[in-house]
Design an enzyme around this catalytic site. Sequence first.
Site: not given
Lengths: 406, 275
Positions: A99, A121, A388
């Site tokens: 991220k 968000e 990830s």
Amino acid sequence: MNTDMRASAFSSMPDEDGKFGIFGGRFVSETLVSALSELEEFYKKISSEEKFMEQLDEDLVSYVGRPTPLYEANRWSDQIGGARILFKREDLNHTGAHKINNAVGQALLAKHMGKTRIIAETGAGQHGVATATIAARLGLECQIFMGEKDIKRQELNVYRMKLLGAEVVSVCSGSRTLKDAMNEAMRDWVTRVDDTFYVIGTVAGPHPYPMLVRDFQSVIGREARIQSLDKIGRLPDALVACVGGGSNAIGLFYPFLDDAGVSMFGVEAGGKGLETGQHAAPLNSGLPGILHGNRTYLMQTNDGQIMDTHSVSAGLDYPGVGPEHAWLKDIGRVEYVVSSDEEALAAFQNVTRIEGIMPALETAHALAYTEKLAADLDSDKCIIVNFSGRGDKDIQTVAQLKGIEV
Amino acid sequence: MSRIAKRFSDLASKNRKALITYVVAGDPTLDITNTLMHEMVASGADLLELGVPFSDPMAEGPIIQAAHERALSNSVTLTQIFEVVSRFRQKDKETPVVLMGYANPIERMSYEKFARAASDAGVDAVLTVDLPIEEIAFSSRIFAEFGLESILLVSPTSSEERIHRIVSKAEGFIYSVALTGVTGDKNLDFNQVKSQVMSIRRLSSLPVVVGFGIKDAETAKSISSVSDGVVVGSAIVDCLAKQLLAPSIAISNVRSFVSAIRDGMDGIAYDLQVD
């Protein structure tokens, strides 16, 4: 970003209207159109400037910790007895997941656009933490919108964001989860569009976000391509990544899209099984529709209302999916499959034990499918899985499911 | 002449400004919606706007969001909404009805089926909040085939160039959004509203109505003095929300509220005449 990579068919999207075939676009109220056009223009201009790209690269190296390694999971490959498996270690990034690649990029854009406040968000809290982190570093005011339900489920990440100086806004509308947090962030943005930059965390949202986020995440695939050539002397045979909104998957896939010999698998959250309806797999069982500013596959009722989703992994718990994935599915370039809650939990346990690396539950969905794929392939074949994120954040969830108090 | 055009031309000849009232269809029930439609007209509404409930109403403030949720908790569907409009049309053939909603439920039904059913029911126009001009061509062509007009929004962030493009595609009337924000917000700026309406007027001869943030008679009066009318939504929906357990009180509160707005607006029409 890297113009020569956009030259051929698969990697040349979106078109100038922000469409990937029939998907994508800009389905927003009139008030947001000019802000989105401004962002698109600004991004086009600045991403062609060497200075901006150098600054971004420098941040990715010294702040995020890139490049992340390409690790060969030998013991696990041997256990399965099939193809070689390589992990692209995004879990080793600062804040523990992919991220941050995108958050750093968008925050830098915000700074250059002169915005003083960023909003985001978040579902599980990973994108919220990444955004709060970069806001702290750049001295930007930061508000994170999070569903009331998710706030309760992810207390630790909520506290983490607060420590970083962000304000966490509880969203009490709709299903009180990620999709509603995204609605609320949009509403905030439409109200304070002058001083605020909305950092969207996945490859969804109105154009140019799906493109923007993909470009910032593509560093994963660009590195993996070079590392693969270096390590095995050729490109991999297959890529595997989990897909919620789909940012880590597109980040890995995009730089390989035009390499015909590389097959790709996006793994959606099968939840309790597709037949139960309790899942988050719009590409496997949804229909095209419009949500959050773009046309894509959605989990929806016959009346066009968006459905509640279920996944053991909060990060995959989203009723839509990035429009580029919707397009890649329809043209058949990427195959989209599912792993159930149960399969993901088994893979979580197994990989933790056999490789000493604890995956995020999102990542565990990709690992569960990799296990099946690897078993069907010969040992001269090679699979890269996007690892990830790391699993520390999920320890409580896993313990709870096993009835253990932590 | 369309029902909307006729209504605005009648209003103009009476020197009266348009009061457009909004409720969400099925909030709290479809029967109450049907009653409210007639009551609002009787209390002074000139056009009716019915919100089509959607699970993710991105442009709405908290009051109207909650109304969408209430309607959806009764599983209100487009087909039922058409039935409500058609019931209304049995008694009222003049008051225009506009459906305001989001693209997905329409797209799921298919634009053509939607347009046919809406038109058969007596709907006059459709405002699809998340279809800006870049995306409106397809639906507005189909709607036009069935005699439905497409209402478009102009917002404070719309450039002169965009306003030009919007008004060139607009039908019925132009909905000028009073503020950057969601429905029911508070930061309405009179001078800004006035100058926005004037920019639209320079480019279009369609009626211009103002909505978002108009919640009392005084604001309705001042805003309608510089426009062709106002849209009042959140304040009416709030009357319903406050009396969920007593629908008859809620309906009577809506009636008094709409009358008060009407009186305020007519006051200004009178003032203008004597000026």
